[in-house]
Design a protein around this motif. Sequence first.
Motif, PDB file in Angstrom:
ATOM      1  N   CYS A   1       1.309  -1.372   0.335  1.00 41.11           N
ATOM      2  CA  CYS A   1      -0.173   0.370   0.039  1.00 41.11           C
ATOM      3  C   CYS A   1       0.912   1.743   0.050  1.00 41.11           C
ATOM      4  O   CYS A   1       0.341   2.329  -1.027  1.00 41.11           O
ATOM      5  N   GLY A   2       2.062   1.054   0.489  1.00 40.22           N
ATOM      6  CA  GLY A   2       3.140   2.695   0.643  1.00 40.22           C
ATOM      7  C   GLY A   2       2.675   3.365   1.466  1.00 40.22           C
ATOM      8  O   GLY A   2       3.547   4.398   1.830  1.00 40.22           O
ATOM      9  N   THR A   3       1.655   3.111   1.822  1.00 40.02           N
ATOM     10  CA  THR A   3       1.349   3.991   3.619  1.00 40.02           C
ATOM     11  C   THR A   3       1.136   3.729   4.666  1.00 40.02           C
ATOM     12  O   THR A   3       0.836   4.669   5.627  1.00 40.02           O
ATOM     13  N   CYS A   4       1.308   2.387   4.807  1.00 44.49           N
ATOM     14  CA  CYS A   4       0.200   1.997   6.459  1.00 44.49           C
ATOM     15  C   CYS A   4       1.935   2.294   6.915  1.00 44.49           C
ATOM     16  O   CYS A   4       2.847   2.563   6.347  1.00 44.49           O
TER      17      CYS A   4
ATOM     18  N   CYS B   1       4.932  -0.076   5.991  1.00 46.82           N
ATOM     19  CA  CYS B   1       5.252   0.284   5.070  1.00 46.82           C
ATOM     20  C   CYS B   1       5.736   1.499   4.776  1.00 46.82           C
ATOM     21  O   CYS B   1       7.548   1.548   4.529  1.00 46.82           O
TER      22      CYS B   1
ATOM     23  N   CYS C   1       3.065  -5.390   5.395  1.00 46.73           N
ATOM     24  CA  CYS C   1       2.104  -4.888   4.384  1.00 46.73           C
ATOM     25  C   CYS C   1       0.832  -5.802   4.775  1.00 46.73           C
ATOM     26  O   CYS C   1       0.904  -6.775   4.413  1.00 46.73           O
TER      27      CYS C   1
HETATM   28 ZN    ZN Z   1       1.642  -0.951   3.665  1.00 45.70          ZN
END
Ligand code: ZN
Length: 354
Positions: free
Chosen positions: A94-97, A100, A108
């Motif tokens: 996701c790149g945002t949690c 991450c 993730c």
């Molecule tokens: Zn993530």
Amino acid sequence: MKAWVLRGQAPIQRHPLTLARLPRPEPRRGEVRIKVLACGVCRTDLHIVEGDIPMRRRPTVCGHQAVGVIDALGSGVRRRLGERVGVPWLHAVCGTCADCRAGRENLCAKARFTGWDVDGGFAEWMTALQESAYPLPSLYADAEAAPLLCAGVIGYRALRLAGAADRPGGLRRRGELDSRQGRGSFILGLYGFGASAHLTLQVARGLDCSAYVFSRSPAHRRLARALGAAWAGSAEDRPPKALDGGIIFAPAGGLVPKALGHLRAGGTLALAGITMSPIPAMDYGLIYGERRLVSVANSTRQDIREFLALAARRRLRVETESFPFEAAPEALRRLKEGKVRGAAVLVRTGPPAI
Ligand SMILES: [Zn+2]
Ligand SMILES: [Zn+2]
């Protein structure tokens, strides 16, 4: 194109995979299409096929150690047609949690995986996000490069978690071996000796570790000695010295108390599989002494880049047992029976059916 399709999970002896004709996939924005030349067969593929872990989509095309050439580009993609690439297990995060953002993208909760959430490499063509299509070291033929992508990468992550790498003589950053003299005394135990362990043993040797290999199979123990194991026996045997760290590759929870019994105080035992049979109840004394037990979950993109860089600098001997693409069920059956020497790899043969 031809693809091996899983519609419902069942033991491999009951033929859950069917060879189907599917439309050749078209790359979407940000994706490349890859003509698959070889695809490694991982224990995780067997777990998905047989139902040890749930299906995430129906049907599924398994395979997450795909090697091939880029033959079509989606919009917005800047890659070269004809470039040889490999596609590993991790498809996207996701790149945002919080995980991450903290560099733990392997954890993730929204991560998606090749051959589980998206179609994988047990097919003549596949698509991949351009950032999930990694250039491969030219030292390795297609079938040799395939097992690097999961068996190699997971072993590399497990080595670090087991404490074998982050010490003098271990690793510097980005997959480089540390030129400082190691103490040479790190004793690493490897339990099960298949695709991942035979590569991990060689990386460990490069890190100045002594490797003890535990396997039921005399053939696997012979291969381990040929690749530089200092000792090879079965999990019931007592190794000559206590282990500083260990990695269990076999999906057998019964190995955990045995391996803890071989581990010195303060040592770490890493469990490298995505699932394993239940771990039996055990005495607290086996883990007392600040012994640590840790699972290995997926890998980060950094792990993949580092391991491929390491494999480019240090030629690993990749033992493969190749199967024609059409023999995928046979490859999985032999893997289940513990009969594969090194890594099982499907290779494309003959002219493609378009
Ligand atoms: Zn993530
Ligand atoms: Zn795998």
